[in-house]
Design a protein around this motif. Structure first.
Motif, PDB file in Angstrom:
ATOM      1  N   LEU A 124       0.833  -1.201   0.000  1.00 22.15           N
ATOM      2  CA  LEU A 124       0.000   0.000   0.000  1.00 22.15           C
ATOM      3  C   LEU A 124       0.869   1.252   0.000  1.00 22.15           C
ATOM      4  O   LEU A 124       0.529   2.256  -0.638  1.00 22.15           O
ATOM      5  CB  LEU A 124      -0.937  -0.004   1.210  1.00 22.15           C
ATOM      6  N   SER A 125       1.989   1.225   0.690  1.00 22.99           N
ATOM      7  CA  SER A 125       2.874   2.393   0.709  1.00 22.99           C
ATOM      8  C   SER A 125       3.487   2.630  -0.668  1.00 22.99           C
ATOM      9  O   SER A 125       3.887   3.747  -0.982  1.00 22.99           O
ATOM     10  CB  SER A 125       3.974   2.210   1.756  1.00 22.99           C
ATOM     11  N   TRP A 126       3.572   1.589  -1.474  1.00 21.68           N
ATOM     12  CA  TRP A 126       4.074   1.707  -2.837  1.00 21.68           C
ATOM     13  C   TRP A 126       2.979   2.094  -3.830  1.00 21.68           C
ATOM     14  O   TRP A 126       3.260   2.302  -5.004  1.00 21.68           O
ATOM     15  CB  TRP A 126       4.668   0.379  -3.299  1.00 21.68           C
ATOM     16  N   SER A 127       1.707   2.138  -3.356  1.00 21.94           N
ATOM     17  CA  SER A 127       0.555   2.345  -4.250  1.00 21.94           C
ATOM     18  C   SER A 127       0.526   1.286  -5.358  1.00 21.94           C
ATOM     19  O   SER A 127       0.170   1.567  -6.503  1.00 21.94           O
ATOM     20  CB  SER A 127       0.574   3.750  -4.871  1.00 21.94           C
ATOM     21  N   ALA A 128       0.910   0.056  -4.989  1.00 21.26           N
ATOM     22  CA  ALA A 128       1.005  -1.016  -5.977  1.00 21.26           C
ATOM     23  C   ALA A 128      -0.336  -1.372  -6.586  1.00 21.26           C
ATOM     24  O   ALA A 128      -0.404  -1.942  -7.678  1.00 21.26           O
ATOM     25  CB  ALA A 128       1.629  -2.262  -5.344  1.00 21.26           C
ATOM     26  N   ASP A 129      -1.430  -1.034  -5.889  1.00 22.48           N
ATOM     27  CA  ASP A 129      -2.760  -1.317  -6.445  1.00 22.48           C
ATOM     28  C   ASP A 129      -3.025  -0.503  -7.703  1.00 22.48           C
ATOM     29  O   ASP A 129      -3.864  -0.876  -8.526  1.00 22.48           O
ATOM     30  CB  ASP A 129      -3.843  -1.035  -5.402  1.00 22.48           C
ATOM     31  N   LYS A 130      -2.272   0.596  -7.898  1.00 23.98           N
ATOM     32  CA  LYS A 130      -2.494   1.460  -9.049  1.00 23.98           C
ATOM     33  C   LYS A 130      -1.663   1.068 -10.264  1.00 23.98           C
ATOM     34  O   LYS A 130      -2.018   1.398 -11.392  1.00 23.98           O
ATOM     35  CB  LYS A 130      -2.190   2.920  -8.672  1.00 23.98           C
ATOM     36  N   TRP A 131      -0.534   0.376 -10.052  1.00 22.48           N
ATOM     37  CA  TRP A 131       0.342   0.106 -11.190  1.00 22.48           C
ATOM     38  C   TRP A 131       0.776  -1.352 -11.328  1.00 22.48           C
ATOM     39  O   TRP A 131       1.368  -1.728 -12.345  1.00 22.48           O
ATOM     40  CB  TRP A 131       1.591   0.987 -11.133  1.00 22.48           C
ATOM     41  N   VAL A 186      13.222   4.130  -6.997  1.00 23.15           N
ATOM     42  CA  VAL A 186      11.808   4.526  -6.949  1.00 23.15           C
ATOM     43  C   VAL A 186      11.606   5.819  -7.737  1.00 23.15           C
ATOM     44  O   VAL A 186      10.649   5.967  -8.493  1.00 23.15           O
ATOM     45  CB  VAL A 186      11.334   4.695  -5.494  1.00 23.15           C
ATOM     46  N   SER A 187      12.543   6.759  -7.594  1.00 23.72           N
ATOM     47  CA  SER A 187      12.437   8.011  -8.359  1.00 23.72           C
ATOM     48  C   SER A 187      12.612   7.747  -9.847  1.00 23.72           C
ATOM     49  O   SER A 187      11.994   8.417 -10.682  1.00 23.72           O
ATOM     50  CB  SER A 187      13.481   9.029  -7.876  1.00 23.72           C
ATOM     51  N   TRP A 188      13.391   6.732 -10.211  1.00 24.64           N
ATOM     52  CA  TRP A 188      13.554   6.388 -11.621  1.00 24.64           C
ATOM     53  C   TRP A 188      12.247   5.827 -12.189  1.00 24.64           C
ATOM     54  O   TRP A 188      11.913   6.079 -13.347  1.00 24.64           O
ATOM     55  CB  TRP A 188      14.681   5.377 -11.791  1.00 24.64           C
ATOM     56  N   MET A 189      11.510   5.078 -11.371  1.00 22.92           N
ATOM     57  CA  MET A 189      10.198   4.584 -11.821  1.00 22.92           C
ATOM     58  C   MET A 189       9.236   5.743 -12.057  1.00 22.92           C
ATOM     59  O   MET A 189       8.487   5.759 -13.034  1.00 22.92           O
ATOM     60  CB  MET A 189       9.602   3.623 -10.793  1.00 22.92           C
TER      61      MET A 189
END
Length: 203
Positions: A23-30, A146-149
């Motif tokens: 959830l902290s990665w917002s993985a549900d969105k991507w 993470v910033s590169w993503m």
């Protein structure tokens, strides 16, 4: 792959911590990982022999927590999935592409307006991503990649902004949706321009 890889990274780890991290990665969105499916996925991976349930603990009236580790079989599966995604192209499903395939069903004025609205929404997303790149949350609290993503997502969105604007202009110009050879051919009646209707207000 996301859940398997995260357990591998954090092991031994509770399912709760896997869910919180995703959830902290917002993985549900991507990454198409829905929060409600994480515990089910952990159990399924365990049934398949890819994870091992090391222990189950319960403190007071709280729900029991199971600790997971990756098995040797799970390690091999993760390495296979990881390299397959690194070395091959995999196009994710895009609902907009499905809608765009029926472009002739839309009145030209509405299609052009919708494309420009999409461009504006994408610009807002790009602005938000640029702000996140400058934030302490990304600079100081996350790995550099993470910033590169975020840079990748921003570049894709900017490219689509330009595409939306170009296609909106072509649609408005009245260019035919069919090549000249098919203009009067049988079997293409559904590809004529849609009837003009008022476009809904874009919020």
């Amino acid at each position: 792959m996301m859940i398997l890889g995260l357990v591998r990274w954090m092991q031994p780890v509770h399912g709760y911590d896997v869910r919180r991290e995703l959830l902290s990665w917002s993985a549900d969105k991507w990454a198409n990982v829905q929060p409600g499916s994480i515990y089910h996925a952990l159990r399924k991976l365990t049934e398949e022999g890819l994870l091992n349930a090391v222990a189950t603990e319960q403190v007071g009236a709280r729900p029991a927590r199971t600790t997971y580790e990756v098995t040797a079989k799970g390690e091999d599966e993760f390495e296979t999935l990881l390299r397959n995604l690194w070395w091959n192209l995999s196009e994710p499903p895009d609902p907009f592409t499905a809608a765009f395939s029926f472009l002739p069903a839309m009145p030209r004025s509405e299609a052009a307006a919708a494309l420009r609205n999409r461009a504006n929404l994408l610009r807002a997303n790009v602005a938000s991503m640029r702000a996140s790149l400058e934030s302490d949350w990304v600079r100081n609290a996350k790995p550099v990649h993470v910033s590169w993503m975020v840079e990748l997502w921003s570049a894709r969105a900017e490219a689509e902004v330009g595409w939306c604007e170009r296609i909106a202009e072509r649609v408005e110009s009245g260019v035919s949706y069919l090549p000249a050879e098919l203009e009067n051919a049988d079997g293409w009646p559904g590809w004529r321009d849609g009837e003009e209707r008022p476009a809904p207000n874009a919020e």
